[in-house]
Design an enzyme around this catalytic site. Structure first.
Site, PDB file in Angstrom:
ATOM      1  CG  ASP A   1      -2.112  -0.940   1.169  1.00 47.26           C
ATOM      2  OD1 ASP A   1      -2.520  -1.366  -0.099  1.00 47.26           O
ATOM      3  OD2 ASP A   1      -2.551  -1.404   2.285  1.00 47.26           O
ATOM      4  N   GLY A   2       2.137   1.250   0.777  1.00 47.50           N
ATOM      5  CA  GLY A   2       2.906   2.512   0.839  1.00 47.50           C
ATOM      6  C   GLY A   2       3.341   2.788  -0.591  1.00 47.50           C
TER       7      GLY A   2
ATOM      8  CD  GLU B   1      -4.106   8.668   6.070  1.00 51.98           C
ATOM      9  OE1 GLU B   1      -4.875   7.528   6.074  1.00 51.98           O
ATOM     10  OE2 GLU B   1      -2.917   8.531   5.892  1.00 51.98           O
TER      11      GLU B   1
ATOM     12  CE1 TYR C   1      -4.166   7.837  13.510  1.00 51.36           C
ATOM     13  CE2 TYR C   1      -3.108   9.559  11.983  1.00 51.36           C
ATOM     14  CZ  TYR C   1      -3.317   8.914  13.333  1.00 51.36           C
ATOM     15  OH  TYR C   1      -3.087   9.734  14.489  1.00 51.36           O
TER      16      TYR C   1
ATOM     17  CB  THR D   1      -9.341   0.213   5.653  1.00 47.94           C
ATOM     18  OG1 THR D   1      -8.663   0.439   4.310  1.00 47.94           O
ATOM     19  CG2 THR D   1     -10.655  -0.482   5.398  1.00 47.94           C
TER      20      THR D   1
END
Length: 275
Positions: free
Chosen positions: A46-47, A121, A162, A160
């Protein structure tokens, strides 16, 4: 889609996958390039996907991920399916999903304007060991005088991350919304800050007027990347006019992904064992 850009992390597995994928793609007529790509393939977790979106978002090209990370909520293709991926791209057998990108427009006490974007986010938190105080306006109307540690503004696909661990709502990734999540609101006989997450429509504009901004500095981070340190007086958050498009191959079931990667987290125990 003939021109492909491959973005990857520096794990040995990811490098090996890149080499094998490049061979597959070239064999069936694709051009692997960094110039004017038609699609961006991301190898990692994901990063790595978030870093690719940060780097290439202005190209406005679709992304697809190959998972060599741990969680892999965004990159959905396994390294064992490289040949299938290449064939599906050639034959255009895929679905295209569009997700919102949120924008932070920041004004400093020196009247400088800075902008940055978040796919998962945007986090607004105090830096000083004192409460952050802010007047909140929604669509230009006064809404709340907030006191607390700050806020997470999460997209549906970023809920889903932080946000969910800070008390946010697990929203289905295909819903047209985002959410405002307060972090440790200070509720006492004087303060009445927003205490619960709010689900809001995509066309909502939120503005934070930071009180005592000269003496109480705050931090703003978009997808975990801090904006330059400035004395910030105002933040406006809205949905950017450039959605991020994600390619998915095969049937996509949000609830299956959520169960495997958030609820069960790879545990071997299943619901049936306890019935």
């Amino acid at each position: 889609m003939k021109r492909v850009l491959i973005h990857h992390n520096q794990k040995q597995e990811s490098i090996a996958v890149r080499e094998a994928l490049t061979e597959h793609l070239k064999r069936i007529g694709f051009i692997v390039t960094e110039d004017h790509p038609d699609i961006i393939i991301v190898i990692g977790g994901d990063g790595t996907m978030l870093s690719a979106i940060r780097q290439y978002k202005f190209l406005q090209k679709p992304f697809i991920g190959i998972n060599t990370g741990t969680l892999g909520f965004l990159p959905a293709i396994s390294p064992e399916n490289l040949a299938k991926l290449a064939d599906c791209l050639k034959e255009r057998k895929y679905d295209l999903h569009s997700y919102p990108l949120i924008k932070a427009r920041v004004k400093t006490n020196d009247e400088e304007i800075i902008e940055d974007y978040g796919f998962n986010e945007i986090v607004i938190k105090h830096l000083e060991p004192r409460l952050m105080e802010a007047k909140i306006y929604i669509n230009g109307q006064p809404f709340n005088y907030f006191t607390g540690d700050g806020f997470i503004i999460a997209t549906p696909i970023g809920a889903t991350g932080y946000g969910i661990w800070a008390g946010g709502v697990a929203t289905h990734s295909e819903l047209p919304l985002y959410q405002l999540i307060p972090i440790h609101p200070n509720d006492n006989s004087v303060n009445r800050p927003l205490k619960t997450p709010m689900i809001i429509p995509l066309d909502t504009v939120i503005r934070f007027e930071i009180m005592k901004s000269l003496s109480r500095e705050i931090l703003i981070a978009c997808d975990g990347v801090k904006m330059e340190k400035h004395s910030i007086s105002e933040i406006e958050v809205s949905v950017a006019d450039m959605p991020i498009r994600i390619l998915r191959i095969g049937e996509f079931n949000y609830f299956d992904d959520f169960k495997k990667k958030i609820v069960d987290k790879g545990e071997l125990r299943t619901i049936h064992e306890n019935l």
